[in-house]
Design an enzyme around this catalytic site. Structure first.
Site, PDB file in Angstrom:
ATOM      1  N   TRP A 127      64.720   7.906 119.879  1.00  0.00           N
ATOM      2  CA  TRP A 127      66.266   7.880 119.365  1.00  0.00           C
ATOM      3  C   TRP A 127      66.038   8.727 117.789  1.00  0.00           C
ATOM      4  O   TRP A 127      65.219   8.253 116.909  1.00  0.00           O
ATOM      5  CB  TRP A 127      66.762   6.608 119.187  1.00  0.00           C
ATOM      6  CG  TRP A 127      68.008   6.526 118.729  1.00  0.00           C
ATOM      7  CD1 TRP A 127      69.106   7.026 119.252  1.00  0.00           C
ATOM      8  CD2 TRP A 127      68.784   5.509 117.675  1.00  0.00           C
ATOM      9  NE1 TRP A 127      70.335   6.814 118.633  1.00  0.00           N
ATOM     10  CE2 TRP A 127      69.980   6.003 117.592  1.00  0.00           C
ATOM     11  CE3 TRP A 127      68.005   4.866 116.789  1.00  0.00           C
ATOM     12  CZ2 TRP A 127      70.838   5.086 116.718  1.00  0.00           C
ATOM     13  CZ3 TRP A 127      68.870   3.950 116.102  1.00  0.00           C
ATOM     14  CH2 TRP A 127      70.296   4.074 115.801  1.00  0.00           C
ATOM     15  N   ASP A 208      63.264  -2.541 119.725  1.00  0.00           N
ATOM     16  CA  ASP A 208      64.816  -2.182 119.768  1.00  0.00           C
ATOM     17  C   ASP A 208      65.285  -2.524 121.180  1.00  0.00           C
ATOM     18  O   ASP A 208      64.919  -1.693 122.060  1.00  0.00           O
ATOM     19  CB  ASP A 208      64.913  -0.694 119.427  1.00  0.00           C
ATOM     20  CG  ASP A 208      66.151  -0.251 118.940  1.00  0.00           C
ATOM     21  OD1 ASP A 208      67.146  -1.238 119.208  1.00  0.00           O
ATOM     22  OD2 ASP A 208      66.425   1.008 118.473  1.00  0.00           O
ATOM     23  N   ALA A 210      68.734  -1.982 122.759  1.00  0.00           N
ATOM     24  CA  ALA A 210      70.143  -1.788 122.713  1.00  0.00           C
ATOM     25  C   ALA A 210      70.652  -1.789 123.995  1.00  0.00           C
ATOM     26  O   ALA A 210      72.114  -1.156 124.138  1.00  0.00           O
ATOM     27  CB  ALA A 210      70.043  -0.426 121.977  1.00  0.00           C
ATOM     28  N   LYS A 243      76.597  -1.452 123.395  1.00  0.00           N
ATOM     29  CA  LYS A 243      76.563  -0.662 124.957  1.00  0.00           C
ATOM     30  C   LYS A 243      76.960  -1.730 126.222  1.00  0.00           C
ATOM     31  O   LYS A 243      78.020  -1.739 126.915  1.00  0.00           O
ATOM     32  CB  LYS A 243      75.432  -0.071 125.288  1.00  0.00           C
ATOM     33  CG  LYS A 243      74.826   0.829 124.152  1.00  0.00           C
ATOM     34  CD  LYS A 243      75.265   1.882 124.051  1.00  0.00           C
ATOM     35  CE  LYS A 243      74.762   2.295 122.534  1.00  0.00           C
ATOM     36  NZ  LYS A 243      74.592   3.735 122.225  1.00  0.00           N
TER      37      LYS A 243
HETATM   38  C1  LMR Z   1      72.905   7.507 121.220  1.00  0.00           C
HETATM   39  O1  LMR Z   1      71.815   7.611 121.484  1.00  0.00           O
HETATM   40  O2  LMR Z   1      73.576   8.709 121.544  1.00  0.00           O
HETATM   41  C2  LMR Z   1      73.738   6.189 120.990  1.00  0.00           C
HETATM   42  O3  LMR Z   1      72.697   5.328 120.577  1.00  0.00           O
HETATM   43  C3  LMR Z   1      74.590   6.500 119.829  1.00  0.00           C
HETATM   44  C4  LMR Z   1      73.970   6.512 118.488  1.00  0.00           C
HETATM   45  O4  LMR Z   1      74.105   5.750 117.624  1.00  0.00           O
HETATM   46  O5  LMR Z   1      73.274   7.531 118.413  1.00  0.00           O
END
Ligand code: LMR
Length: 394
Positions: A127, A208, A210, A243
């Site tokens: 990410w 993490d 999420a 989410k």
């Molecule tokens: C993403 O990866 O698109 C989501 O987790 C939104 C973000 O905060 O980046």
């Protein structure tokens, strides 16, 4: 003073989101930012969330501060949901985070206090916010190999080979499930090997979490995090309710610290609280309280789980349909991996010029590394999307 500043780089996910919003073309397709969408392309408020919010509004008597640790019952419910009792409660301490990112930020700050300037190993790719977040608190980010761009699977031998070289001074950031951006995930046996590696090296795991429930279901998705936290004496977990409860803008998350004993856990808790007080003082409670109400109420919890299952089922169906459409039209199995990945994302492996062509010529938006949010695939236009993708590649 401001003349000393340079323009900062903004996160590509939110830059793309703004570009998409500003695009006037009819029929544009948004496979960018990771938010769930229904068959009308809308990110709905879950019915269980609406009902819990209503209950909250009816019974709320005050907006007074809750205290620095936040909503304790929310944290306890999340620890139950995510960790399922695999670690003794006396070793666990939590604070609320402002979303999963807020939780991660608190935890990284504490890690950096324990290991000033220490190394943190992040999956390659990851990410895009992980790296700058680590730098912001003074940790030194490094990559560990993760994704094999040819097979579109996890390159597990390469990953493990690097993890095995880490020391007890290093931190490893692991995606608990539904890897972002690749969609390629560890098998239970591979999680077992990662846990064994951490036991051997003493490297510190930060998980993490999420997307719990977006991959293979709440229990199956928790396998990795439960394996890790039950295998080592110390660990941390950042949980996001953005989410799986659809609470994005409410910023509901939990920072979980797990120590070797209660006394050490109290020290971790004091550090987490100290970070919160010095940054935002108190965390938001609106989303946290909604989640607490849902998880503590048998009927609402069942309704939420059913909604979550439906969301996961839809994403899985869209994966299969897109992979099938591309296979039929191209007579090749090159994109079959889309159906094999799980969670919200797949990394398609397209070059940046193809991604840019899709955006400029066809109004198909994906992140420039070719990550797609599968929930954004329009079910009634899958053939058209497959055609556009194949034409852009040729
Ligand atoms: C993403 O990866 O698109 C989501 O987790 C939104 C973000 O905060 O980046």
């Amino acid at each position: 003073m401001f003349e000393t500043l340079k323009k900062a780089t903004l996160d590509k996910i939110f830059v793309l989101m703004a570009e998409y919003a500003a695009d006037p073309r009819e029929g544009k397709i948004d496979l960018g930012v990771g938010v769930y969408k229904d068959d009308k392309g809308i990110t709905p408020i879950m019915t269980s969330v609406k009902k819990a919010e209503q209950k909250m509004l009816e019974s709320a008597k005050t907006k007074v501060y809750k205290g620095v640790v936040g909503n304790k019952e929310f944290s306890a419910a999340i620890v139950d949901l995510a960790l399922g009792g695999v670690v003794e409660a006396s070793r666990i301490r939590c604070v609320n985070g402002a979303g999963g990112t807020g939780a991660l930020s608190i935890l990284m700050n504490v890690i950096s206090r324990a290991r000033p300037g220490g190394r943190i190993f992040i999956s390659d790719p990851s990410w895009p916010n992980h790296w700058p977040m680590a730098e912001l608190v003074g940790l030194k980010p490094h990559y560990y190999p993760y994704f094999d761009a040819k097979t579109r699977k996890v390159d597990f031998p390469a990953m493990l080979a690097v993890l095995d070289t880490l020391t007890a001074d290093d931190t490893v950031l692991l995606h608990g499930c539904c890897h972002n951006p690749t969609g390629a995930n560890l098998t239970p046996a591979q999680w077992d090997d990662v846990a064994a590696s951490l036991q051997k090296t003493g490297a510190f795991p930060l998980v993490d979490l999420a997307y719990l429930g977006f991959g293979d279901g709440l229990e199956a998705d928790a396998y990795g995090v439960r394996k890790i936290v039950s295998s080592v004496p110390e660990s941390m977990v950042a949980f996001s309710a953005s989410k799986n409860f659809g609470l994005y803008r409410e910023r509901a998350g939990v920072a979980i610290g797990i120590a070797k004993d209660g006394a050490s856990a109290d020290v971790v808790s004091s550090q987490m609280q100290n970070v919160i007080r010095a940054t935002i003082s108190q965390t938001p409670d609106h989303g946290a309280e909604i989640v607490r109400i849902i998880l503590e109420d048998k009927d609402l919890r069942a309704e939420w789980e059913a909604e979550l299952n439906e969301m996961r089922g839809r994403m899985q169906r869209l994966r299969v349909k897109l992979a099938e459409a591309i296979r039929q039209k191209s007579n090749s199995k090159d994109f079959d991996f889309i159906a094999e990945h799980s969670g919200m994302f797949s990394l398609l492996g397209l070059p940046e010029d193809v991604v840019s062509k899709l955006k400029l010529d066809d109004a198909v938006y994906m992140i420039n590394d070719s990550r797609i949010n599968v929930a954004g695939i329009p079910e009634d236009r899958i053939g058209e999307l497959a055609d556009k993708m194949l034409a852009a590649i040729r």
